[in-house]
Scaffold this motif. Structure first.
Motif, mmCIF file in Angstrom:
data_model
loop_
_atom_site.group_PDB
_atom_site.id
_atom_site.type_symbol
_atom_site.label_atom_id
_atom_site.label_comp_id
_atom_site.label_asym_id
_atom_site.label_seq_id
_atom_site.Cartn_x
_atom_site.Cartn_y
_atom_site.Cartn_z
ATOM 1 N N VAL A 208 0.952 -1.210 -0.045
ATOM 2 C CA VAL A 208 -0.119 -0.205 -0.105
ATOM 3 C C VAL A 208 0.543 1.363 -0.115
ATOM 4 C CG1 VAL A 208 -0.023 0.036 2.607
ATOM 5 C CG2 VAL A 208 -2.079 1.162 1.507
ATOM 6 N N ILE B 246 -7.972 -2.698 3.142
ATOM 7 C CA ILE B 246 -6.462 -2.527 3.770
ATOM 8 C C ILE B 246 -6.484 -2.755 5.774
ATOM 9 C CG2 ILE B 246 -4.953 -0.826 5.113
ATOM 10 C CD1 ILE B 246 -5.176 1.786 2.677
ATOM 11 N N ASP C 284 1.076 5.091 0.862
ATOM 12 C CA ASP C 284 -0.133 6.058 1.964
ATOM 13 C C ASP C 284 0.742 7.183 2.143
ATOM 14 O OD1 ASP C 284 -1.288 6.277 3.980
ATOM 15 O OD2 ASP C 284 -0.599 5.253 4.913
ATOM 16 N N LEU D 93 -0.126 -7.247 4.590
ATOM 17 C CA LEU D 93 -0.226 -6.165 4.264
ATOM 18 C C LEU D 93 1.162 -5.242 4.561
ATOM 19 C CD1 LEU D 93 -2.108 -4.020 2.997
ATOM 20 C CD2 LEU D 93 -1.789 -2.852 5.287
ATOM 21 N N ASN E 209 2.640 -1.252 4.113
ATOM 22 C CA ASN E 209 3.191 -0.291 4.122
ATOM 23 C C ASN E 209 4.268 0.694 3.732
ATOM 24 O OD1 ASN E 209 2.286 2.342 4.122
ATOM 25 N ND2 ASN E 209 0.496 2.353 5.846
#
Ligand code: ADP
Length: 192
Positions: free
Chosen positions: A116, A160, A118, A169, A171
């Motif tokens: 992800v 998420i 961000d 996940l 990040n």
């Protein structure tokens, strides 16, 4: 799908509009020789078709809302199977809502990892409006950008949490392109 895509690495890359998904995926695909599947790119190709369906998709994208998940799943599955020989896939912009994440697992298997990007809202808005000025994407104007962000925060954010719970996940935060690329690379290098 499950039987066919056993050995390939499947990486989902998610994040808000303008978070840099396309840029990072292209660099990663080149470095690792993975196949890059950008859902937005695939949809823009569909939207360019002079058919009723093409026009419908185009209208949806210009509103900044999501294309129906059934269509998205078919499009993704078709493209994964088309490139069955690839050693890995970077799927950019999928899943964008919880039902897509769950539906993908029903027909196949979970991804190996989910990256992800961000990025702060201000940075995303700035980048999209700047890109809008060069005019290559019809959805990069203010009203649409606002709707895409709204769609992102309401529908995409729960995805998420879902992958966080599954411990899939990663990040990589926001920040300059090269720093993010380095972080993405260490995620990929750490895959078994
Ligand atoms: P961005 O992330 O900058 O909004 P994309 O090219 O990834 O750009 O997506 C553009 C548009 O395509 C989205 O606003 C949405 O309408 C549609 N789209 C892309 N991916 C999906 C998806 N997984 N599910 C539904 N619609 C999607």
């Amino acid at each position: 799908l499950e039987r066919k895509l056993k050995s390939q690495v499947i990486i989902f890359v998610i994040g808000g509009p303008g978070s840099g998904k396309g840029t990072q995926c292209e660099r990663l695909a080149a470095k690792y020789q993975f196949q890059h599947l950008g859902m937005g790119n695939l949809l823009r190709a569909e939207a360019g078709q002079p058919t009723g369906q093409g026009r419908q998709i185009k209208d949806i994208m210009l509103k900044g809302v999501l294309v129906p998940s059934g269509f998205i799943l078919d499009l993704l599955n078709d493209n994964l199977l088309k490139r069955e020989e690839a050693k890995g896939f970077l799927v950019n912009g999928f899943p964008r809502e919880l039902n897509q994440a769950k539906a993908f697992e029903r027909v196949g298997r979970p991804p190996n990892i989910v990256i992800v990007l961000d990025c702060s809202t201000e940075t995303m808005i700035q980048r999209l409006l700047l890109r809008g000025q060069t005019g290559h994407r019809a959805d990069d104007h203010e009203a649409c950008v606002r709707q895409r962000l709204e769609t992102h925060y309401t529908l995409c954010e729960p995805v998420i949490g879902y992958y966080q719970q599954k411990n899939l996940l990663r990040n990589v935060g926001g920040g300059p392109e090269d720093a993010i690329f380095a972080k993405c690379c260490s995620v990929l290098d750490s895959l078994p």
